[in-house]
Each structure stands twice: as structure tokens, then as C-alpha cells.
Design a protein around this motif. Structure first.
Motif, PDB file in Angstrom:
ATOM      1  N   ALA A   6      -0.920   2.312   3.256  1.00  0.00           N
ATOM      2  CA  ALA A   6      -0.783   1.583   4.485  1.00  0.00           C
ATOM      3  C   ALA A   6      -1.020   0.148   4.774  1.00  0.00           C
ATOM      4  O   ALA A   6      -0.064  -0.421   5.224  1.00  0.00           O
ATOM      5  CB  ALA A   6      -2.141   2.730   5.375  1.00  0.00           C
ATOM      6  N   SER A   7      -1.689  -0.808   4.839  1.00  0.00           N
ATOM      7  CA  SER A   7      -2.001  -2.013   4.721  1.00  0.00           C
ATOM      8  C   SER A   7      -1.183  -2.866   4.252  1.00  0.00           C
ATOM      9  O   SER A   7      -0.231  -3.713   4.943  1.00  0.00           O
ATOM     10  CB  SER A   7      -3.289  -2.614   4.280  1.00  0.00           C
ATOM     11  OG  SER A   7      -3.403  -2.172   2.788  1.00  0.00           O
ATOM     12  N   SER A   8      -0.835  -2.941   2.713  1.00  0.00           N
ATOM     13  CA  SER A   8       0.185  -3.535   2.302  1.00  0.00           C
ATOM     14  C   SER A   8       1.930  -2.999   3.988  1.00  0.00           C
ATOM     15  O   SER A   8       2.521  -4.155   3.576  1.00  0.00           O
ATOM     16  CB  SER A   8       1.054  -2.866   0.992  1.00  0.00           C
ATOM     17  OG  SER A   8       1.551  -1.506   1.106  1.00  0.00           O
ATOM     18  N   GLU A   9       1.920  -1.569   3.736  1.00  0.00           N
ATOM     19  CA  GLU A   9       3.419  -1.507   4.530  1.00  0.00           C
ATOM     20  C   GLU A   9       2.925  -2.263   5.947  1.00  0.00           C
ATOM     21  O   GLU A   9       4.045  -3.026   6.710  1.00  0.00           O
ATOM     22  CB  GLU A   9       3.143  -0.061   5.427  1.00  0.00           C
ATOM     23  CG  GLU A   9       4.260   0.270   3.400  1.00  0.00           C
ATOM     24  CD  GLU A   9       3.733   2.220   3.640  1.00  0.00           C
ATOM     25  OE1 GLU A   9       3.444   2.038   5.000  1.00  0.00           O
ATOM     26  OE2 GLU A   9       4.351   2.461   2.667  1.00  0.00           O
ATOM     27  N   LEU A  10       1.954  -2.204   6.141  1.00  0.00           N
ATOM     28  CA  LEU A  10       2.090  -3.142   7.457  1.00  0.00           C
ATOM     29  C   LEU A  10       1.648  -4.642   7.783  1.00  0.00           C
ATOM     30  O   LEU A  10       2.725  -4.987   8.890  1.00  0.00           O
ATOM     31  CB  LEU A  10       0.230  -2.809   8.392  1.00  0.00           C
ATOM     32  CG  LEU A  10      -0.165  -2.774   9.973  1.00  0.00           C
ATOM     33  CD1 LEU A  10       0.491  -2.044  10.479  1.00  0.00           C
ATOM     34  CD2 LEU A  10      -1.758  -3.012   9.819  1.00  0.00           C
ATOM     35  N   VAL A  11       1.749  -5.226   6.703  1.00  0.00           N
ATOM     36  CA  VAL A  11       1.495  -6.895   6.701  1.00  0.00           C
ATOM     37  C   VAL A  11       3.091  -6.857   6.024  1.00  0.00           C
ATOM     38  O   VAL A  11       3.907  -8.315   6.690  1.00  0.00           O
ATOM     39  CB  VAL A  11       1.083  -7.478   5.553  1.00  0.00           C
ATOM     40  CG1 VAL A  11      -1.153  -7.482   6.214  1.00  0.00           C
ATOM     41  CG2 VAL A  11       0.888  -6.982   4.492  1.00  0.00           C
ATOM     42  N   ALA A  12       3.788  -6.240   5.450  1.00  0.00           N
ATOM     43  CA  ALA A  12       4.893  -6.141   4.921  1.00  0.00           C
ATOM     44  C   ALA A  12       6.115  -5.973   5.618  1.00  0.00           C
ATOM     45  O   ALA A  12       6.833  -7.048   6.238  1.00  0.00           O
ATOM     46  CB  ALA A  12       5.255  -4.957   3.494  1.00  0.00           C
ATOM     47  N   LYS A  13       6.278  -6.089   7.005  1.00  0.00           N
ATOM     48  CA  LYS A  13       6.900  -4.903   7.955  1.00  0.00           C
ATOM     49  C   LYS A  13       6.820  -6.204   8.874  1.00  0.00           C
ATOM     50  O   LYS A  13       7.723  -7.135   9.270  1.00  0.00           O
ATOM     51  CB  LYS A  13       6.442  -3.846   8.806  1.00  0.00           C
ATOM     52  CG  LYS A  13       7.022  -2.639   8.790  1.00  0.00           C
ATOM     53  CD  LYS A  13       6.916  -1.321   8.944  1.00  0.00           C
ATOM     54  CE  LYS A  13       7.669  -1.791  10.709  1.00  0.00           C
ATOM     55  NZ  LYS A  13       9.138  -1.393   9.969  1.00  0.00           N
ATOM     56  N   GLY A  14       5.659  -7.063   9.070  1.00  0.00           N
ATOM     57  CA  GLY A  14       5.108  -8.328   9.857  1.00  0.00           C
ATOM     58  C   GLY A  14       6.276  -9.005   8.597  1.00  0.00           C
ATOM     59  O   GLY A  14       5.912 -10.986   9.546  1.00  0.00           O
ATOM     60  N   GLY A  15       6.123  -9.089   7.723  1.00  0.00           N
ATOM     61  CA  GLY A  15       6.681 -10.408   7.064  1.00  0.00           C
ATOM     62  C   GLY A  15       5.688 -11.593   6.354  1.00  0.00           C
ATOM     63  O   GLY A  15       5.973 -12.756   5.999  1.00  0.00           O
ATOM     64  N   LEU A  16       4.009 -10.882   6.471  1.00  0.00           N
ATOM     65  CA  LEU A  16       3.568 -11.549   6.012  1.00  0.00           C
ATOM     66  C   LEU A  16       2.420 -11.313   4.100  1.00  0.00           C
ATOM     67  O   LEU A  16       2.636 -10.439   3.895  1.00  0.00           O
ATOM     68  CB  LEU A  16       2.227 -11.075   7.506  1.00  0.00           C
ATOM     69  CG  LEU A  16       2.741 -11.659   8.459  1.00  0.00           C
ATOM     70  CD1 LEU A  16       2.244 -11.335   9.903  1.00  0.00           C
ATOM     71  CD2 LEU A  16       2.990 -13.334   8.721  1.00  0.00           C
ATOM     72  N   GLY A  17       1.155 -11.199   5.254  1.00  0.00           N
ATOM     73  CA  GLY A  17       0.257 -10.764   3.573  1.00  0.00           C
ATOM     74  C   GLY A  17      -1.224 -10.421   4.505  1.00  0.00           C
ATOM     75  O   GLY A  17      -1.242 -10.295   5.752  1.00  0.00           O
ATOM     76  N   ALA A  18      -2.108  -9.999   3.759  1.00  0.00           N
ATOM     77  CA  ALA A  18      -3.479  -9.885   3.893  1.00  0.00           C
ATOM     78  C   ALA A  18      -4.452 -10.064   2.785  1.00  0.00           C
ATOM     79  O   ALA A  18      -3.719 -10.493   1.552  1.00  0.00           O
ATOM     80  CB  ALA A  18      -3.709  -8.432   4.156  1.00  0.00           C
ATOM     81  N   ASN A  19      -5.646 -10.046   3.311  1.00  0.00           N
ATOM     82  CA  ASN A  19      -7.238 -10.713   2.126  1.00  0.00           C
ATOM     83  C   ASN A  19      -7.853  -9.143   2.436  1.00  0.00           C
ATOM     84  O   ASN A  19      -8.090  -9.306   3.689  1.00  0.00           O
ATOM     85  CB  ASN A  19      -7.704 -11.615   2.402  1.00  0.00           C
ATOM     86  CG  ASN A  19      -6.582 -12.786   1.904  1.00  0.00           C
ATOM     87  OD1 ASN A  19      -6.155 -12.953   0.792  1.00  0.00           O
ATOM     88  ND2 ASN A  19      -7.413 -14.387   2.142  1.00  0.00           N
TER      89      ASN A  19
ATOM     90  N   SER B 122      -1.595  -3.414  16.298  1.00  0.00           N
ATOM     91  CA  SER B 122      -0.307  -3.390  15.434  1.00  0.00           C
ATOM     92  C   SER B 122      -1.222  -1.832  14.502  1.00  0.00           C
ATOM     93  O   SER B 122      -2.414  -1.996  14.194  1.00  0.00           O
ATOM     94  CB  SER B 122       0.269  -3.768  14.008  1.00  0.00           C
ATOM     95  OG  SER B 122      -0.796  -3.861  13.126  1.00  0.00           O
ATOM     96  N   ALA B 123      -0.363  -0.620  14.082  1.00  0.00           N
ATOM     97  CA  ALA B 123      -1.824   0.550  13.804  1.00  0.00           C
ATOM     98  C   ALA B 123       0.027   1.108  12.236  1.00  0.00           C
ATOM     99  O   ALA B 123       0.738   1.136  12.701  1.00  0.00           O
ATOM    100  CB  ALA B 123      -1.887   1.281  14.613  1.00  0.00           C
ATOM    101  N   ARG B 124      -1.189   2.018  11.611  1.00  0.00           N
ATOM    102  CA  ARG B 124      -0.398   2.289  10.716  1.00  0.00           C
ATOM    103  C   ARG B 124      -1.837   3.362   9.554  1.00  0.00           C
ATOM    104  O   ARG B 124      -2.584   3.194  10.148  1.00  0.00           O
ATOM    105  CB  ARG B 124      -0.216   1.743   9.456  1.00  0.00           C
ATOM    106  CG  ARG B 124       0.451   2.424   8.052  1.00  0.00           C
ATOM    107  CD  ARG B 124       2.361   1.865   8.179  1.00  0.00           C
ATOM    108  NE  ARG B 124       3.116   2.424   7.656  1.00  0.00           N
ATOM    109  CZ  ARG B 124       4.621   2.949   7.768  1.00  0.00           C
ATOM    110  NH1 ARG B 124       5.264   1.421   8.744  1.00  0.00           N
ATOM    111  NH2 ARG B 124       5.591   3.248   6.886  1.00  0.00           N
ATOM    112  N   ASP B 125      -0.834   5.195   9.910  1.00  0.00           N
ATOM    113  CA  ASP B 125      -2.023   5.532   9.175  1.00  0.00           C
ATOM    114  C   ASP B 125      -1.924   5.545   8.010  1.00  0.00           C
ATOM    115  O   ASP B 125      -0.586   5.010   6.989  1.00  0.00           O
ATOM    116  CB  ASP B 125      -0.982   7.475   9.803  1.00  0.00           C
ATOM    117  CG  ASP B 125      -1.157   8.208   8.638  1.00  0.00           C
ATOM    118  OD1 ASP B 125      -0.152   8.594   8.064  1.00  0.00           O
ATOM    119  OD2 ASP B 125      -2.241   8.813   8.703  1.00  0.00           O
ATOM    120  N   LEU B 126      -3.037   6.275   7.750  1.00  0.00           N
ATOM    121  CA  LEU B 126      -3.167   6.147   6.471  1.00  0.00           C
ATOM    122  C   LEU B 126      -3.436   7.467   5.553  1.00  0.00           C
ATOM    123  O   LEU B 126      -3.408   8.491   5.896  1.00  0.00           O
ATOM    124  CB  LEU B 126      -4.863   6.339   5.084  1.00  0.00           C
ATOM    125  CG  LEU B 126      -5.421   4.592   5.812  1.00  0.00           C
ATOM    126  CD1 LEU B 126      -5.285   3.772   6.946  1.00  0.00           C
ATOM    127  CD2 LEU B 126      -6.620   4.527   5.340  1.00  0.00           C
ATOM    128  N   GLY B 127      -1.801   7.546   5.046  1.00  0.00           N
ATOM    129  CA  GLY B 127      -1.352   9.188   4.428  1.00  0.00           C
ATOM    130  C   GLY B 127      -1.026   8.615   2.707  1.00  0.00           C
ATOM    131  O   GLY B 127      -2.190   8.324   2.166  1.00  0.00           O
TER     132      GLY B 127
END
Length: 711
Positions: free
Chosen positions: A265-278, A253-258
């Protein structure tokens, strides 16, 4: 950066504690109007975005649409860079191009065409000219350097943009194999997050917040740090590296940094998958020393992407980055928990990603109806009226603009800028792809609802004039401060009008952008609903707008010429030039059938030339069709004001088979014979008791006002 009190209370309630400084900044940016659409999202449900051709609709970095009868997809995206382009016109416009191109890359597509729709204050003002020249230079520099052609667009001048210009940029990308499609939805816990591209600096900090506030008198100085600085050469490397990453199936998956940078970018990427991140912020590759957590998190430095990568593919991704002299940092991993950011061992963010992205409450704002328009028509001789309108910067030739763009790179441009719409040869799919973009602030200022319906119809007519039928659209909805009821009322009417006509024309609006708070000390902008529309046809050929000098001239769809309505001049360049007012003209009753019939007419064997009638009216359209070798003699019955009204949905056709044109429009819209084309190089118009004669040389002189003024 600070949260509004009501937002702060919601965050505290959700977290069960006071947010950290980094969390406050992240919520303030991601809950801003620019990112969360707090004032506009309640209105956007008016748009119909579904269709058999729609693969991915609103919500991703770009929409994805299937081309007919083949395995290829295109992507469509549009964004605004309005406030940055006021503060720094070159970098503001350039980074707008870079951002929309990266939105295209993040879907696995290769960018093949750009469109720019630009809006400035009164052209006679020195500051408007400064902004105009800087913006065009920024777009041309960036687009030319990265090898993506700018093939169409629009330019408008209006007092309402004096303190707040608009820069709207659209991009088409090509996916020639459905398996190359990538989305911004994180796939699997345990996958790595890789920051790919240029190093992170301190430019663009707080850009999302900056875009969500009115511009102040000192904006050009005080807000300069919020403007990003682009590097098109790095973007070109990023484009080619992206191709290799997609070819190698290395990206999940990919997200542009705008807007809001890495945090967004990183929070939206994982949120759309119902996930989180470290995420470990100190692992981000940086170009400036001693950056703190908040700066790393919210920097909007350009030419950067966030990729989700399977662990076993990380080394190959890093090798591709090294090959293209780009950076690649493994900054963390996808999890099934919260969105967590640490910096040098300290947790600075620990929130639910979905709440961060979707938790902002929507605004319930008041509206006021638009005031009624009175009729006040100036008494002006026809010759003076036509000469004045022809020499207006709004209707004048935009050659000075598009000659600065490399519109032939990639060798797809079959119909070049300066025509009703561009036409691209998508040889991979055997499809001609038409592209039109723009709005008219004169129309939407006087009549936000009807003017916006007209914007949609005019863009569709631009496609049909070249024989293409609309496929899909994206919009950039620009408005002033929504907290002012009269401003929000006009914006709301514009959204409704655009949505209604797109639905009537069966054009799904598959994505877009909203830009509000376009206010300055000089006042709010007019509601400006830029629409970028694509359409398809079976060939790469199309009639030009220049006369051949051999056929009969017909006007399709002109209700006033046909005697079905009185000519109305509301929103016209004529009234703008002579300080008049009037109601906006009526539109055709069957616009969908009209567009289909016009596309048929454009491809008839007897059709020699076609040109949409809109800005400046029929007089300007006819003048634009005249060349040194081809002219026309026109005789109009009835009111001479028909030459100046700007009812969209009309087209002038030069044809050797007038009966075939009439047959194609039978029962759909009127067809009016107005004269014949010849080899004179002169336009002669007789209307009522008045007559005007203009040579091609004189027309060119009038229409050359932009370079003559700037030089």
C-alpha cells in the motif's frame, strides 16, 4: 519467499547490490502474478475504458464514474479471494468483502451495495457443499455486520472448481459531492503517512505470493497462515471514521492495505505520485509481540488504511481514531527520494518505488487453440429434459443464499435479489441504479471467446430487463495456470470475447482484477470472466419477473424461434446434465441496439413483467415467472430444442400492448408471440408433438434442490 533467478538478476542490476531479505520478500510479493499481472497485462489493452462518464479508470483502488445529469459519482471495484476461500471458506470470503469495501473507502466513497459471484465444484460432492456453506456464511456475516447490502450476484457449480473455488466480490460506493473524491496518488513531500485502523498481526503473511501459485493437495493445512482473519465490527468503525476524515478534508491520498500489506500500500501510494517515503516500521501499532521487519511490512492483517495527511492535521486524525477505538500510527513521511523502510535504526528497504511497483517484466506465454466441438445431442423426452434442468443446482432458486444477506439495509434496494438485476434508489442523485454480476462456466468452458461475449451480453440484458441502460463495468478475470498453453489460450480467448462485446455495447470497463494459477490436483478451472455491470434509469420502478396473469407473452431476440438460425445447445445446462455437446448458439447481430430497445420496452405502460432468458433456456425462464396466482399457456412452432438453448440477449415480456413491443424492436431483433398469461398457476408448454404441464407447486419443488440437499 524467494525471487526467481531472472527477477533476482534484474533487482541486483537496478540496486547495484544484493537485495536485503526484506527487499527480496517485497519484490517477490509485488512482482507476483497477483500484484503485477505479469501474464495478463499484455491482454488487458483490449478493453476500452474511456468515456465521458469515466472520472477515474483502471489503476486506482476503485474506478469512479459520474452518474448522468447530476453532481454525484459512484465507485466500482471487484476483487477475488479464491485461494483463501478454499483454505478457510468463512474467513477467506469474509475478508474478500472487507477488502473490496476498503477499496471503496480509499476513494472517499461510502459503500452502498455488494455483489458476489461464486463458483464451486459439483454440488453433489460433500466438499463442494462444505465450501459453499462456509463462503456464503462468511459473506453474510461480514456484509451484514458492516451494514452494506449484498443485492445481487450469481452461483455456479462445475466440476472444474472442485479443487479451486472462486469467490469474486464487487462493491458500489457513492460520492455525493465531487470534492470528496480521494485518490491513491501521494501529493506532497513532507506530508505524513498514517497507518489507520486495526493493529498489525501475523495473519496473511505472503498472501500475494500464495494467490500466485497453484493450490497443492495440502493447501488447507500448509497455507492457512496466508489467509487473513477479518473483524467486521472494526470495519464498520473504519467506514464511519472514514466519513469523518473525508468530511473534515483531512486526507490527501489513501490506499487500502490488501495484497502485500503495508509494503504494497505505502509503496504504491508514493509511486503513483512519482515520490518516495521514509517509513519507521517499529512505529506501526501491533497486536503481537516481537514482530520483525518483514512481518510488519508484509502482514495482510485486515481493517487497515494508509493515509497521506498534512502535518497540521495529524492530531485531528488521531483524535478521530481514538473516538472510534481505532489505532493511528504516524509511521513516516512522503519524500522526493527512494522508498526507504527502517527498523530499530537499521535500513531494511531502500529502493525506487516506481521500480518496485512497475519493474516486473511481463511474461510472453504460448497459447494453443481450443479444440473443435462436435455435435452430440442426447435423445431425451421434453418432459424429462425440462424437469432435469429445472432441478439442477445451477438453475435452481438461489433464495437459500440471498436470504442470508441483509439486502435491505440502507433502504435503497428497490428490486431485490432473485430478479434479473438489483435496482438501487440513489435518491441523492434522483437515479435508479441497476446492478448485475456473474459469468457462466458452462458457456466459457465450451467456447471461451463466444461464451465470454455472451457473459457481457447477458449481464447487459439483465439491466435492460429492468429498464436500465449500461453505464460502466468492472471485471474479474479468473483462469488457471497461464504457463500451460491450452489454459492460457482459453483465458486469452475469454478476455478477447469479453472486451469485444463490452466495446460493441459501448460499456467502458473501468477497472478489475485478474486471478490466475487457479489450478489444483483436480485440474484447472474453466476460464471465468466475471463481469459486474451497472446501469441507470430515471426512476426506481421496474417490472418484476413474476407474471401478472393478464397479458400476451412475447420473446424478444430469439433467433431460433424466429427461424433465423437452428437451435444450438452448446454450453447449456441440458447438455451438461445429459453429457452431450454442441456448438455455442449465435448471438444477435445488433446487440447494442437490442439492449437499448429492451430498456425502452421495460418501461412501456403496457409491460407487466420482464425476464431475461439465459441459464437453463426459455423453459426455465417461463417456469421462474409462474406463481400460485399466475400461469401461462405456451405454444411453440418448430424445434422443441429452442426451449433448452441458452442464447443470451433474449427476454420474455408479458404485455397488454404487443404492438408497442414489436414497434420498439422493428428492424433490430425478432419478436415472437408464444402464448398468453392467465390466472391458472400452471405452465403448459406445447412444442412439436410433445407437451409439458407444470404447476407452480411442482416448479417450486424442483427449484428447491439447494436447501433440500443441504438440510
Amino acid at each position: 519467499m524467494s525471487l526467481a533467478d531472472s527477477d533476482h538478476e534484474l533487482v541486483v542490476e537496478e540496486l547495484g547490490r544484493e537485495p536485503s531479505p526484506a527487499e527480496v520478500a517485497l519484490f517477490e510479493n509485488l512482482w507476483s502474478e497477483h500484484c503485477a499481472y505479469r501474464s495478463s497485462r499484455p491482454l488487458l489493452s483490449a478493453f476500452e475504458s474511456e468515456g465521458d462518464q469515466v472520472v477515474i479508470g483502471p489503476g486506482d483502488d476503485a474506478a469512479v464514474v459520474a452518474l448522468p445529469d447530476c453532481e454525484s459519482y459512484i465507485t466500482l471495484g471487484i476483487e477475488s479471494h479464491n485461494h483463501p476461500s478454499y483454505v478457510d471458506p468463512f474467513d477467506g470470503a469474509a475478508t474478500g468483502v472487507g477488502g473490496i469495501v476498503r477499496d471503496t473507502l480509499s476513494m472517499g466513497a461510502y459503500p452502498i451495495a455488494l455483489a458476489d459471484s461464486l463458483y464451486f465444484g459439483d454440488f453433489e460432492r460433500e466438499h463442494s457443499q462444505y465450501l459453499f456453506e462456509g463462503v456464503v456464511e462468511g459473506i453474510s456475516h461480514y456484509g451484514n455486520c458492516i451494514g452494506v447490502p449484498t443485492v445481487t450476484g450469481s452461483v455456479a457449480f462445475h466440476d472444474g472448481y472442485e479443487g479451486n473455488p472462486l469467490v469474486n466480490v464487487a462493491c458500489i460506493g457513492l460520492i455525493d459531492d465531487p470534492d470528496r473524491l480521494v485518490t491513491a496518488e501521494a501529493q506532497q513531500p513532507g506530508n505524513k503517512l498514517v497507518l489507520f485502523g486495526s493493529a498489525t498481526g501475523r495473519d496473511g503473511l505472503g498472501g500475494a505470493s500464495f494467490a500466485s501459485e497453484d493450490l497443492g493437495e495440502d493447501a488447507e493445512v500448509e497455507d492457512r497462515p496466508a489467509v487473513q482473519v477479518g473483524d467486521p465490527y472494526s470495519e464498520k468503525l473504519l467506514i464511519e471514521a472514514s466519513e469523518q476524515l473525508i468530511d473534515g478534508d483531512l486526507v490527501e491520498s489513501a490506499r487500502d492495505l490488501g495484497a502485500a500489506g503495508l509494503g504494497g500500500a505505502s509503496s504504491e501510494l508514493v509511486a503513483k505520485g512519482g515520490l518516495g517515503a521514509n517509513i519507521r516500521l517499529e512505529d506501526v501499532h501491533q497486536r503481537e509481540p516481537n514482530m520483525n521487519a518483514l512481518e510488519i511490512l508484509l502482514s495482510e492483517s485486515q481493517e487497515r488504511m494508509c493515509y497521506e495527511v498534512r502535518p497540521e492535521n495529524v492530531e485531528e486524525v488521531e483524535a478521530i481514531a481514538e473516538r472510534y477505538d481505532l489505532g493511528a500510527s504516524v509511521i513516516g513521511e512522503v519524500t522526493d527520494g527512494n522508498y526507504v523502510c527502517t527498523f530499530e535504526g537499521e535500513t531494511v528497504v531502500d529502493v525506487d518505488a516506481e521500480f518496485l511497483g512497475e519493474g516486473a517484466p511481463m511474461n510472453d506465454l504460448a497459447t494453443e487453440p481450443q479444440p473443435a466441438v462436435e455435435q452430440e445431442i442426447p435423445d431425451v423426452a421434453l418432459s424429462e429434459a425440462i424437469e432435469t434442468v429445472l432441478s439442477s443446482p445451477n438453475t435452481a432458486s438461489k433464495r437459500w443464499v440471498y436470504r442470508q444477506y441483509d439486502h435491505e439495509v440502507q433502504l435503497r434496494t428497490a428490486v431485490r435479489p432473485g430478479d434479473d438485476s438489483a435496482l438501487l434508489a440513489v435518491r441523492e442523485a434522483g437515479v435508479g441504479l441497476a446492478f448485475s454480476s456473474g459469468a457462466d462456466p458452462n458457456w466459457t468452458d465450451v467456447a471461451p471467446y463466444e461464451g465470454s461475449r455472451a457473459v457481457a451480453l447477458e449481464n447487459a440484458t439483465n439491466l435492460a430487463a429492468k429498464g436500465a441502460r449500461p453505464l460502466a463495468a468492472v471485471d474479474c478475470l479468473n483462469g488457471g495456470n497461464p504457463e500451460k498453453p491450452d489454459v492460457y489460450g482459453g483465458f486469452s480467448d475469454a478476455v478477447s470475447g469479453l472486451a469485444d462485446m463490452c466495446a460493441t455495447l459501448d460499456i467502458p470497463v473501468v477497472g478489475g482484477n485478474v486471478s490466475l494459477y487457479n489450478d489444483s490436483p483436480s485440474g484447472p478451472i474453466p476460464p471465468t470472466p466475471t463481469l459486474a455491470v451497472v446501469g441507470t434509469k430515471d426512476s426506481y420502478d421496474a417490472p418484476t419477473l413474476s407474471l401478472e396473469g393478464e397479458g400476451e407473452l412475447l420473446v424478444i431476440g430469439d433467433l431460433a424461434l424466429a427461424g433465423e438460425t437452428d437451435p444450438l445447445l452448446g454450453g447449456s445446462e441440458f447438455l451438461s446434465a445429459f453429457d452431450g455437446s454442441d456448438q455455442f448458439p449465435e448471438l444477435p447481430s445488433e446487440p447494442g441496439a437490442l439492449i437499448d430497445a429492451v430498456a425502452t420496452v421495460a418501461d412501456l405502460a403496457g409491460t407487466l413483467a420482464t425476464h431475461d432468458v439465459s441459464h437453463g433456456g426459455l423453459a426455465v425462464t417461463l417456469a421462474e415467472m409462474v406463481t400460485d396466482d399466475a400461469g401461462a399457456t405456451i405454444t411453440l412452432d418448430g424445434d422443441a430444442r429452442s426451449l433448452l438453448q441458452e442464447q443470451p440477449g433474449r427476454i420474455v415480456v408479458e404485455t397488454t400492448e404487443p404492438e408497442a413491443v414489436t414497434e420498439a424492436l422493428d428492424g433490430i431483433a425478432p419478436v415472437t408471440e408464444i402464448g398468453t398469461a392467465d390466472s391458472s398457476g400452471t405452465l403448459t408448454i406445447s412444442a412439436e408433438s410433445d407437451a409439458v404441464e407444470l404447476t407452480a407447486e411442482k416448479i417450486a419443488e424442483y427449484r428447491n434442490v439447494i436447501p433440500e440437499t443441504l438440510e
